[in-house]
Design an enzyme around this catalytic site. Structure first.
Site, PDB file in Angstrom:
ATOM      1  N   HIS A  75      36.624  46.802  43.723  1.00  0.00           N
ATOM      2  CA  HIS A  75      36.735  47.525  42.455  1.00  0.00           C
ATOM      3  C   HIS A  75      36.629  46.586  41.249  1.00  0.00           C
ATOM      4  O   HIS A  75      36.292  47.050  40.152  1.00  0.00           O
ATOM      5  CB  HIS A  75      38.079  48.252  42.372  1.00  0.00           C
ATOM      6  N   GLU A 131      43.644  49.360  41.355  1.00  0.00           N
ATOM      7  CA  GLU A 131      42.801  48.192  41.094  1.00  0.00           C
ATOM      8  C   GLU A 131      42.880  47.658  39.679  1.00  0.00           C
ATOM      9  O   GLU A 131      41.877  47.157  39.139  1.00  0.00           O
ATOM     10  CB  GLU A 131      41.354  48.550  41.428  1.00  0.00           C
ATOM     11  N   HIS A 155      39.124  46.614  49.567  1.00  0.00           N
ATOM     12  CA  HIS A 155      38.819  47.807  48.773  1.00  0.00           C
ATOM     13  C   HIS A 155      39.137  47.559  47.303  1.00  0.00           C
ATOM     14  O   HIS A 155      38.300  47.798  46.417  1.00  0.00           O
ATOM     15  CB  HIS A 155      39.633  48.990  49.312  1.00  0.00           C
ATOM     16  N   GLU A 156      40.343  47.080  47.043  1.00  0.00           N
ATOM     17  CA  GLU A 156      40.761  46.882  45.650  1.00  0.00           C
ATOM     18  C   GLU A 156      39.979  45.759  44.975  1.00  0.00           C
ATOM     19  O   GLU A 156      39.656  45.857  43.784  1.00  0.00           O
ATOM     20  CB  GLU A 156      42.268  46.607  45.592  1.00  0.00           C
ATOM     21  N   GLY A 205      48.399  54.223  47.365  1.00  0.00           N
ATOM     22  CA  GLY A 205      48.348  53.104  48.297  1.00  0.00           C
ATOM     23  C   GLY A 205      48.191  51.793  47.550  1.00  0.00           C
ATOM     24  O   GLY A 205      48.852  50.802  47.846  1.00  0.00           O
ATOM     25  N   ALA A 206      47.288  51.808  46.551  1.00  0.00           N
ATOM     26  CA  ALA A 206      47.063  50.633  45.713  1.00  0.00           C
ATOM     27  C   ALA A 206      46.298  51.081  44.477  1.00  0.00           C
ATOM     28  O   ALA A 206      45.696  52.154  44.451  1.00  0.00           O
ATOM     29  CB  ALA A 206      46.282  49.564  46.478  1.00  0.00           C
ATOM     30  N   GLU A 228      34.872  54.803  44.001  1.00  0.00           N
ATOM     31  CA  GLU A 228      35.587  54.928  45.273  1.00  0.00           C
ATOM     32  C   GLU A 228      34.684  54.911  46.505  1.00  0.00           C
ATOM     33  O   GLU A 228      35.066  54.375  47.544  1.00  0.00           O
ATOM     34  CB  GLU A 228      36.457  56.188  45.258  1.00  0.00           C
TER      35      GLU A 228
END
Length: 683
Positions: free
Chosen positions: A138, A101, A134-135, A98-99, A157
C-alpha cells in the site's frame, strides 16, 4: 524527526521533517509506553516494530525481519524505491481492523504483527508475513499513488492482495503461496461472487454510507486480486513490472483511476489490457465454462454461474482459458465455440487457477480427470482446483451433492496440505446435510475418520525435527478431522494433553483443537470454562486468546453457552475487536447457534453503537446467513433484517444473506437424502 530539545519547563520539543504530499486518511499519530526493535533496509530505510512492554521482546523479531526484506523486495520489483526515510509498524492491543496502511506508520492488531516463537503457530507466522506485505505494498498502491474516488478502491486493495502473495512467495518459495492464494482468495471470491446481487469489483459510490459496504473482503480484495493475477499471467511478469514502474513514476503523489493503470500496462505489454479487464471489474459474478465432446469436436459454452435464487443473466466475459491444448483459442469471448479435439489426455482449463471461472466437464471428460487423480498424474494444485470446482458445482445444483462423497473417496491417499484444505472444505459442505440427523451425522464422522486415517498415522501428534511447514499445517487439518470422527483414542489423547500440559506449552498448531476437545468432553464444564476464561483475561498473548476463544465456544453445556453469550457485551473480558470472532464461533456451534442468534437480535442496538462506525458492521447479517440452518431461522432473519435495509451500509449484506440462506436450505431439502444414501453405500 529532525531534532528534539528539552525545554526549561521539562517538556520535550520535537521538530519533524515536512510531511510529503498525501491523502488525509493516511495520517496517524501513536503515543504510549512502547518497546521497539529496529533495522535498516538495503536502501537505508529505517524500519521499526513497536509493541507494548507486556509483549515478549522476541515476538517483534519476525515482523522486523519481514518488513525489512519486503521493502527490499518491492524496491527491486517495482523499480521505484520506498518513498519515505522510515517505516514504522505498531501492534495495538485493541484495533477494529486487521491493519491500516498509514504512510510510514502502519497500525496492526497484535495477532497481525506479533509472532512469539513460544506460542505462535505455523499458520499465524505465515499470516503475519502476508499482512506485512499487504500493508507495505500500500505504500506504493494507495499512498504514493492514490485512487481518485472510492469506486476505484480496488486500485488499493486488489493490488495489495495480489502483492502480499507475490512478495511472500519470493521470500518463502517453500510456502507455495500461489496454492494458498487459490485456496484462500480464490475460494472466498468464487463462493461470494456466485450469489445474485453481489457487487462488482468496481462499484459506483454516491453516499458516505455506501463506502463502508465496499470493503467486501471476498470481492474488492480477493476477487480483485485474482483478476489482477489473471492479467499478470496474460501479459507476462516482465511487462507487468515495466507497466507498474511507469504507473508509479508517471502518477506519483497524485490520483488515478483504473484506465490510467491499464494504459501503462498496455504500453508495456503491447496488449489491450483495458479491453480484457474492464468487463471483469465492472460486471458482478463469473462464468462457468461447460465442456463436452461432440463427434470429434470440443464444445465450449459459457454462462453466468449462480448459487441460490437468481434472475436470468445473459452476461458474457472474455475468458483467458489457460487450456492444455494448442487447438483451443486463448480467449473465449463468445457464448459458444466448437474446435477440433483429437487428444485423449485430460482436458485442463485454467491451468494456473488464476482466471476467475470454473469448469463443468461432461461425463467423458470428467472421467479422464478422475482417472488422472487416481493415477497421480495431476499436480497437487490441479487436484485442489478440481475438487473445489466440484464443491461449487454441487452448491449451484449443477451436479448432485452426493457425488462429492464418491469424489472424496478418490483422495483417501492424499498427502498434500493444500489439497487437504479443500478436502476439509468438502467435509464442511457435507455437514449441513446431516446437521439435523444424528444417525446420518455419525456416518459422516466415520467417513471423515477413514479419509484422514492414513495421514494421521503418518503424522501423529508430535512435530518432527526439520519437518516441512506444510506437514505442520497438515497435521492441524488431519487431527481436526480425526477429532470430528470421534475416534476414542484420538479424543482421549487430546484430553490428556490438555490435563497434563500448560496452555502455553501445548503445540501452537494444535492448541485450539485440544482446548475445544477438553471443553466438549469435560466432566466438569463449569470448572473447565472458568479456568479458560481466567487464562483468557490474564494472558498477554493475542494468539493464546484467539485459541481459547475458538476452543471454549465449542462447549455443549447450555449453562456455559449462556454464560459465554453474556460475555459478548462485557468489554472488560472480550475486547470489541474480538466480538465478531466469538459470535461466529458460537453460531458455528450447533448447541449454541440458537442462543447466539437470539443474542444478536436482542443486542442489535449495542452492536450498532459499537460497530456501525467501522467496516465490521455488516459482518453480523453476513455470518448469520452463512451459519443459520433452518426454515424458521430464515423467516426470523427476514423479519428482523428487512426493516434494517434503511441503512445503506447493510442493504447488500441483508439481500445477499436472504438469497444465500434460501439457496442453502433449498439445496439441503433436495440433496440430503442422496448424500446420506451415498455415505451408507461408501461405508
Amino acid at each position: 524527526v529532525v531534532s528534539s530539545e528539552q525545554q526549561e519547563d521539562g517538556s520535550l520539543l520535537t521538530h519533524f521533517d515536512q510531511t510529503p504530499r498525501m491523502s488525509t486518511y493516511l495520517v496517524a499519530f501513536v503515543a504510549g509506553n512502547l518497546q521497539r526493535v529496529t533495522a535498516k533496509t538495503k536502501g537505508d530505510v529505517e524500519v521499526n516494530v513497536y509493541a507494548t512492554p507486556a509483549q515478549p521482546a522476541a515476538s517483534l523479531d519476525w515482523a522486523l525481519e519481514h518488513a525489512s526484506k519486503t521493502i527490499d523486495f518491492f524496491d527491486e520489483y517495482f523499480g521505484v524505491p520506498y518513498p519515505l526515510p522510515k517505516s514504522d509498524h505498531i501492534a495495538l492491543p485493541d484495533f477494529s481492523s486487521g491493519a491500516m496502511e498509514n504512510w510510514g506508520l502502519v497500525t496492526y492488531r497484535e495477532t497481525a504483527l506479533l509472532a512469539d516463537p513460544a506460542t505462535t503457530s505455523t499458520s499465524t507466522r505465515q499470516y503475519v508475513a502476508t499482512v506485512i506485505a499487504h500493508e507495505l505494498s500500500h505504500q506504493w498502491f494507495g499512498n504514493l499513488v492514490t485512487m481518485k474516488w472510492w469506486n476505484n478502491l480496488w486500485l488499493n486493495e486488489s493490488f495489495a492482495t495480489l502483492m502480499e502473495y507475490l512478495a511472500t512467495d519470493a521470500l518463502h518459495p517453500d510456502w507455495r503461496q500461489w496454492d494458498e492464494f487459490a485456496n484462500n482468495e480464490g475460494v472466498a471470491a468464487l463462493r461470494r461472487d456466485s450469489i445474485d446481487g453481489v457487487q462488482p469489483v468496481q462499484t459506483d459510490v454516491s453516499s458516505p454510507a455506501e463506502i463502508g459496504a465496499l470493503f467486501d473482503g471476498a470481492i474488492v480484495y480477493a476477487k480483485g486480486g485474482r483478476l489482477l493475477r489473471m492479467m499478470q499471467l496474460w501479459i507476462g511478469d516482465e511487462a507487468f513490472r515495466a507497466g507498474l514502474k511507469q504507473y508509479f513514476t508517471r502518477f506519483k503523489y497524485s490520483n488515478t483511476d483504473g484506465n490510467d493503470l491499464w494504459s501503462c500496462l498496455s504500453e508495456a505489454s503491447g496488449k489491450d489490457v483495458g479491453a480484457l479487464m474492464n468487463t471483469w471489474i465492472s460486471q458482478p459474478g463469473y462464468p462457468v465454462v461447460y465442456t463436452s465432446l461432440d463427434d470429434g469436436e470440443l464444445v465450449l459454452r459459457q454462462e453466468q454461474f449462480f448459487v441460490g435464487p437468481h434472475q436470468p443473466s445473459d452476461r458474457l466475459w472474455p475468458i483467458p482459458l489457460g487450456v492444455n491444448s494448442s487447438s483451443v483459442p486463448e480467449i473465449l469471448s463468445d457464448r459458444e465455440w466448437r474446435v477440433p479435439l483429437t487428444s485423449h489426455e485430460p482436458l485442463l482449463l485454467n491451468q494456473h487457477n488464476a482466471a476467475h471461472f470454473i469448469t463443468c466437464h461432461d461425463d467423458q471428460l470428467r472421467s479422464r480427470i478422475l482417472q488422472a487423480v487416481a493415477e497421480g498424474t495431476l499436480t497437487s494444485s490441479q487436484r485442489a482446483q478440481y475438487l473445489n470446482e466440484q464443491l461449487l458445482l454441487a452448491r449451484g445444483g449443477v451436479i448432485s451433492s452426493s457425488v462429492l462423497v464418491e469424489t472424496l473417496s478418490a483422495f483417501r491417499e492424499e498427502n498434500d496440505q493444500t489439497v487437504w484444505e479443500i478436502i476439509s472444505l468438502a467435509i464442511g459442505e457435507l455437514k449441513k446435510f446431516v446437521a439435523q440427523d444424528e444417525a446420518a451425522e455419525k456416518l459422516l464422522r466415520q467417513f471423515t475418520g477413514k479419509l484422514a486415517r492414513t495421514q494421521f498415522e503418518r503424522l501423529g501428534w508430535d512435530k518432527l525435527d526439520n519437518e516441512p511447514e506444510s506437514d505442520s499445517k497438515l497435521r492441524t487439518t488431519i487431527v481436526g478431522c480425526m477429532l470430528y470422527s470421534e475416534d476414542t483414542a484420538v479424543v482421549s489423547t487430546a484430553r490428556k494433553l490438555y490435563q497434563d500440559t500448560p496452555l502455553t506449552k501445548l503445540s501452537a498448531d494444535l492448541r485450539p483443537l485440544i482446548i475445544g476437545t477438553a471443553v466438549r468432553y469435560s466432566d466438569q464444564p463449569a470448572v473447565t470454562v472458568d479456568q479458560l476464561i481466567e487464562a483468557y483475561q490474564t494472558t498477554q498473548s493475542a494468539d493464546l486468546r484467539d485459541d481459547i476463544a475458538s476452543g471454549v465456544t465449542s462447549t455443549r453445556d447450555a449453562k456455559q453457552l449462556a454464560r459465554l453469550i453474556r460475555l459478548l457485551t462485557d468489554t472488560d473480558v472480550i475486547r470489541s475487536q474480538d466480538v465478531v470472532h466469538w459470535f461466529v464461533d458460537l453460531l458455528r456451534n450447533r448447541y449454541g447457534r440458537e442462543a447466539a442468534w437470539h443474542w444478536m437480535r436482542d443486542e442489535w442496538s449495542w452492536i450498532e453503537q459499537t460497530f456501525a462506525s467501522d467496516k465490521s458492521h455488516d459482518y453480523f447479517p453476513r455470518y448469520a446467513a452463512n451459519l443459520l440452518m433452518t426454515r424458521q431461522q430464515l423467516a426470523e432473519y427476514r423479519d428482523f433484517f428487512t426493516p434494517l435495509r434503511r441503512d445503506q451500509s447493510l442493504v447488500r449484506a441483508i439481500d445477499m444473506g436472504i438469497l444465500d440462506l434460501e439457496g442453502k436450505l433449498d439445496l439441503i431439502d433436495r440433496e440430503a437424502t442422496g448424500v446420506v444414501t451415498a455415505l451408507e453405500k461408501i461405508l
